[in-house]
Structure formats: structure tokens, C-alpha cells
Write a protein that holds these residues in place. Structure first.
Motif, PDB file in Angstrom:
ATOM      1  N   TYR A  47       0.823  -1.215   0.000  1.00 38.09           N
ATOM      2  CA  TYR A  47       0.000   0.000   0.000  1.00 38.09           C
ATOM      3  C   TYR A  47       0.854   1.260   0.000  1.00 38.09           C
ATOM      4  CZ  TYR A  47      -4.307  -2.634   0.570  1.00 38.09           C
ATOM      5  OH  TYR A  47      -5.373  -3.470   0.358  1.00 38.09           O
ATOM      6  N   ILE A  48       1.979   1.237   0.714  1.00 34.32           N
ATOM      7  CA  ILE A  48       2.865   2.400   0.719  1.00 34.32           C
ATOM      8  C   ILE A  48       3.300   2.722  -0.704  1.00 34.32           C
ATOM      9  CG2 ILE A  48       5.204   3.145   1.335  1.00 34.32           C
ATOM     10  CD1 ILE A  48       4.706   1.748   4.086  1.00 34.32           C
ATOM     11  N   ARG A  49       3.656   1.709  -1.464  1.00 32.68           N
ATOM     12  CA  ARG A  49       4.138   1.959  -2.827  1.00 32.68           C
ATOM     13  C   ARG A  49       2.987   2.248  -3.777  1.00 32.68           C
ATOM     14  NH1 ARG A  49       8.847  -2.174  -1.613  1.00 32.68           N
ATOM     15  NH2 ARG A  49      10.387  -0.603  -1.018  1.00 32.68           N
ATOM     16  N   ALA A  50       1.820   1.717  -3.487  1.00 35.77           N
ATOM     17  CA  ALA A  50       0.666   2.024  -4.339  1.00 35.77           C
ATOM     18  C   ALA A  50       0.269   3.494  -4.201  1.00 35.77           C
ATOM     19  CB  ALA A  50      -0.507   1.119  -3.972  1.00 35.77           C
ATOM     20  N   TYR A  51       0.253   3.984  -2.969  1.00 38.48           N
ATOM     21  CA  TYR A  51      -0.067   5.402  -2.759  1.00 38.48           C
ATOM     22  C   TYR A  51       1.117   6.295  -3.090  1.00 38.48           C
ATOM     23  CZ  TYR A  51      -4.373   4.284  -0.121  1.00 38.48           C
ATOM     24  OH  TYR A  51      -5.623   3.863   0.253  1.00 38.48           O
ATOM     25  N   GLY A  52       2.329   5.813  -2.805  1.00 37.43           N
ATOM     26  CA  GLY A  52       3.544   6.610  -2.910  1.00 37.43           C
ATOM     27  C   GLY A  52       3.977   7.082  -1.539  1.00 37.43           C
ATOM     28  N   ALA A  53       5.272   6.930  -1.231  1.00 36.08           N
ATOM     29  CA  ALA A  53       5.772   7.317   0.092  1.00 36.08           C
ATOM     30  C   ALA A  53       5.538   8.783   0.382  1.00 36.08           C
ATOM     31  CB  ALA A  53       7.263   6.986   0.199  1.00 36.08           C
ATOM     32  N   GLU A  54       5.458   9.597  -0.648  1.00 39.97           N
ATOM     33  CA  GLU A  54       5.229  11.041  -0.455  1.00 39.97           C
ATOM     34  C   GLU A  54       3.833  11.336   0.070  1.00 39.97           C
ATOM     35  OE1 GLU A  54       3.858  10.006  -4.574  1.00 39.97           O
ATOM     36  OE2 GLU A  54       5.624   9.526  -3.331  1.00 39.97           O
ATOM     37  N   LEU A  59      10.078  -2.777   8.027  1.00 42.16           N
ATOM     38  CA  LEU A  59       9.484  -2.851   6.696  1.00 42.16           C
ATOM     39  C   LEU A  59      10.582  -2.882   5.640  1.00 42.16           C
ATOM     40  CD1 LEU A  59       6.588  -0.235   7.057  1.00 42.16           C
ATOM     41  CD2 LEU A  59       6.392  -2.730   7.131  1.00 42.16           C
ATOM     42  N   LYS A  60      10.278  -3.488   4.519  1.00 42.16           N
ATOM     43  CA  LYS A  60      11.242  -3.591   3.421  1.00 42.16           C
ATOM     44  C   LYS A  60      11.084  -2.363   2.520  1.00 42.16           C
ATOM     45  CE  LYS A  60      11.425  -8.648   3.553  1.00 42.16           C
ATOM     46  NZ  LYS A  60      10.631  -8.779   4.789  1.00 42.16           N
ATOM     47  N   LEU A  61      11.664  -1.264   2.984  1.00 42.01           N
ATOM     48  CA  LEU A  61      11.600   0.006   2.269  1.00 42.01           C
ATOM     49  C   LEU A  61      13.006   0.520   2.006  1.00 42.01           C
ATOM     50  CD1 LEU A  61       8.818   1.780   4.397  1.00 42.01           C
ATOM     51  CD2 LEU A  61       8.503   0.560   2.228  1.00 42.01           C
ATOM     52  N   THR A  62      13.127   1.447   1.100  1.00 37.45           N
ATOM     53  CA  THR A  62      14.421   2.068   0.832  1.00 37.45           C
ATOM     54  C   THR A  62      14.689   3.164   1.860  1.00 37.45           C
ATOM     55  OG1 THR A  62      13.527   3.800  -0.600  1.00 37.45           O
ATOM     56  CG2 THR A  62      14.062   1.671  -1.638  1.00 37.45           C
ATOM     57  N   GLU A  98      15.308   6.181   1.213  1.00 34.48           N
ATOM     58  CA  GLU A  98      14.545   7.352   0.781  1.00 34.48           C
ATOM     59  C   GLU A  98      13.087   7.253   1.228  1.00 34.48           C
ATOM     60  OE1 GLU A  98      16.555   5.551  -1.121  1.00 34.48           O
ATOM     61  OE2 GLU A  98      18.179   6.984  -1.510  1.00 34.48           O
ATOM     62  N   GLU A  99      12.509   6.059   1.161  1.00 29.75           N
ATOM     63  CA  GLU A  99      11.120   5.883   1.593  1.00 29.75           C
ATOM     64  C   GLU A  99      11.002   6.067   3.103  1.00 29.75           C
ATOM     65  OE1 GLU A  99       9.287   2.791  -1.718  1.00 29.75           O
ATOM     66  OE2 GLU A  99      10.704   2.032  -0.220  1.00 29.75           O
TER      67      GLU A  99
END
Length: 262
Positions: A210-217, A240-243, A245-246
């Protein structure tokens, strides 16, 4: 990196334990009992590496609204780590006067919990509030609940369409207990979401999806203190498996943008 908790609650010491227990009992959550005092928020929050806290009040009764807002103003004045939102109640007299007072007091937004306050997000009594707040202050809303329909994402969809310049923070991935429905409806660029009170109830990989679907911004970090322990919530976030930057975007950059600081 800076970590801003965009979703936490504090109460006067005399009622802090009772308030926290009431919330846990309502949601039937067996989290560690932490009284929702200012001192506890600072102690647990700083142990978690959080440097700033957006404190969010809710007036369960219309007649309590001004007193609750005054408490938040007092706590913000005493603690530079705090950024305060005000609250309103759809059933209160002089609602627009209180909106103006919230602005004059220097509070940075308005928080509502439709399910606890027993009015719908798209209640027409709130339309003058949304109109006044467009382009000025964000509105933070508890979202999604299988108990009631007051905070259903479809109701927020209607508000976003009627007030296209209104900045909204939709808590709990836009819809506690109905994340998929929220995703279908909350694509407005002025609507950001927080990750609170959700990760425990999602399957592996679902938060990242969901984070990537909405966008981290469009995502905000928060702990929902005192319902949850900030130390544990921060660990869940960083697991969480995020970068990098995220993490930075969700941890602080989105918050600073919503607060008008960047």
C-alpha cells in the motif's frame, strides 16, 4: 534521520490512564497498558528515537471542545517537541468561532474521530468548516471501522470532491479494517495517509504494497500512542522492506510538507 510521530494522543494526568484503557477496551486490543500522559509520551517516544510529536485531541462531547483545545495549547507551550492540532465537534454551538480560535491559538490542524464523536465525515454541519479550512489548515480524520459507517472512505471521497483544496490526513492507511476499499477511493493528491494501528493487522508485505501504491510522499509515520508503545511501533516501521529514501519520506518529509514547513 529525523522521526516525527504524526499521530499521538495525550490527556491530563488525572484521566490519562482511564482514557487509554477506554480506547483499548473499545477496540479489544491487549496492548501494554500505558497511561496517555505527556511524560509517558516523551519518555517512550524519545526512547524510540522520535524527536517531534503531533498531538491530536478529540472532544467526545461538544461542551468539552474548548477545554480540550486549551489543554493542547498549554502542552505545546511547555514542550517544544510538540505540534498541536485542535478538535471540533459537529454538534457544538459556535463551531466556526472555535475554528477561528484554533487558528488564532496557533494550532496546526483539526482532528476529528467520527466514530467516537458519532457524526459522519460528510455531515453537512461540517461543510462550512471544510470550506473555511481549504488552503489553510489540514484536517486529520480517523478512518474506517467495522463498528460504524461514520468514517467510511466513501464519505471522505465525497468531501474531497466537494472541497478540492482541502488538505486531509486519513489515518490508518485511509481505512482501519478496510484498506482495500480505502485504496479504491482515496487517490486525491491532497489526501495523505498515516500508517498507525494497522501494520499488526496486515499480512506480510501488505504495508509495503500500500505504501508503494499510494507513494511514500503521501504516507506519514505515527504510533497512535498510548494505544501502542512507540518503541515497538518504531521497530515495526523500520522492519518494513523500504528504501532509505522511503523511510526518510514517511518518517519526516511528508510531515513537514503537511505542516507547511517545507
Amino acid at each position: 534521520m529525523e522521526l516525527i510521530d504524526f499521530h499521538c494522543h495525550i490527556y491530563p494526568d488525572a484521566v490519562a490512564a482511564k482514557a487509554a484503557d477506554s480506547i483499548r477496551n473499545y477496540y479489544q486490543i491487549g496492548s501494554d497498558p500505558i497511561a496517555g500522559t505527556t511524560d509517558n509520551l516523551l519518555t517512550y517516544g524519545k526512547a524510540a528515537g522520535i524527536s517531534r510529536f503531533v498531538v491530536l485531541p478529540v472532544a467526545l462531547k461538544p461542551e468539552h471542545t474548548q477545554h480540550i483545545n486549551d489543554f493542547i495549547v498549554d502542552q505545546v507551550a511547555q514542550h517544544p517537541e510538540f505540534t498541536g492540532f485542535g478538535t471540533i465537534h459537529a454538534g457544538m454551538d459556535g463551531i466556526m468561532d472555535e475554528v477561528q480560535r484554533i487558528t488564532d491559538l496557533g494550532l496546526k490542524g483539526i482532528k476529528m474521530h467520527p466514530d467516537s464523536q458519532v457524526f459522519a465525515i460528510d455531515d453537512p454541519r461540517l461543510f462550512p468548516v471544510y470550506e473555511e479550512l481549504q488552503g489553510k489548515l489540514p484536517v486529520m480524520l480517523h478512518m474506517g471501522d467495522h463498528h460504524y459507517d461514520y468514517s467510511h472512505p466513501a464519505r471522505l471521497r465525497r468531501v474531497l470532491e466537494l472541497f478540492p483544496r482541502l488538505d486531509v490526513v486519513a489515518a490508518h492507511f485511509g481505512g482501519y479494517s478496510m484498506y482495500d476499499i480505502a485504496y479504491e477511493m482515496l487517490h486525491d493528491k491532497n489526501c495523505v495517509l498515516d500508517i498507525t494501528s494497522s501494520m499488526l493487522f496486515m499480512s506480510e508485505g501488505e504495508p509495503e504494497k500500500y505504501i508503494r501504491a499510494y507513494g511514500a510522499e503521501r504516507m506519514l509515520f505515527g504510533t497512535d500512542f498510548p494505544l501502542w508503545n512507540p518503541v515497538e511501533e518504531t521497530k515495526k516501521f523500520f522492519n518494513l522492506k523500504l528504501t532509505d529514501e522511503e523511510f526518510e519520506q514517511i518518517g519526516s518529509k511528508t510531515a513537514l510538507r503537511v505542516l507547511g514547513e517545507k
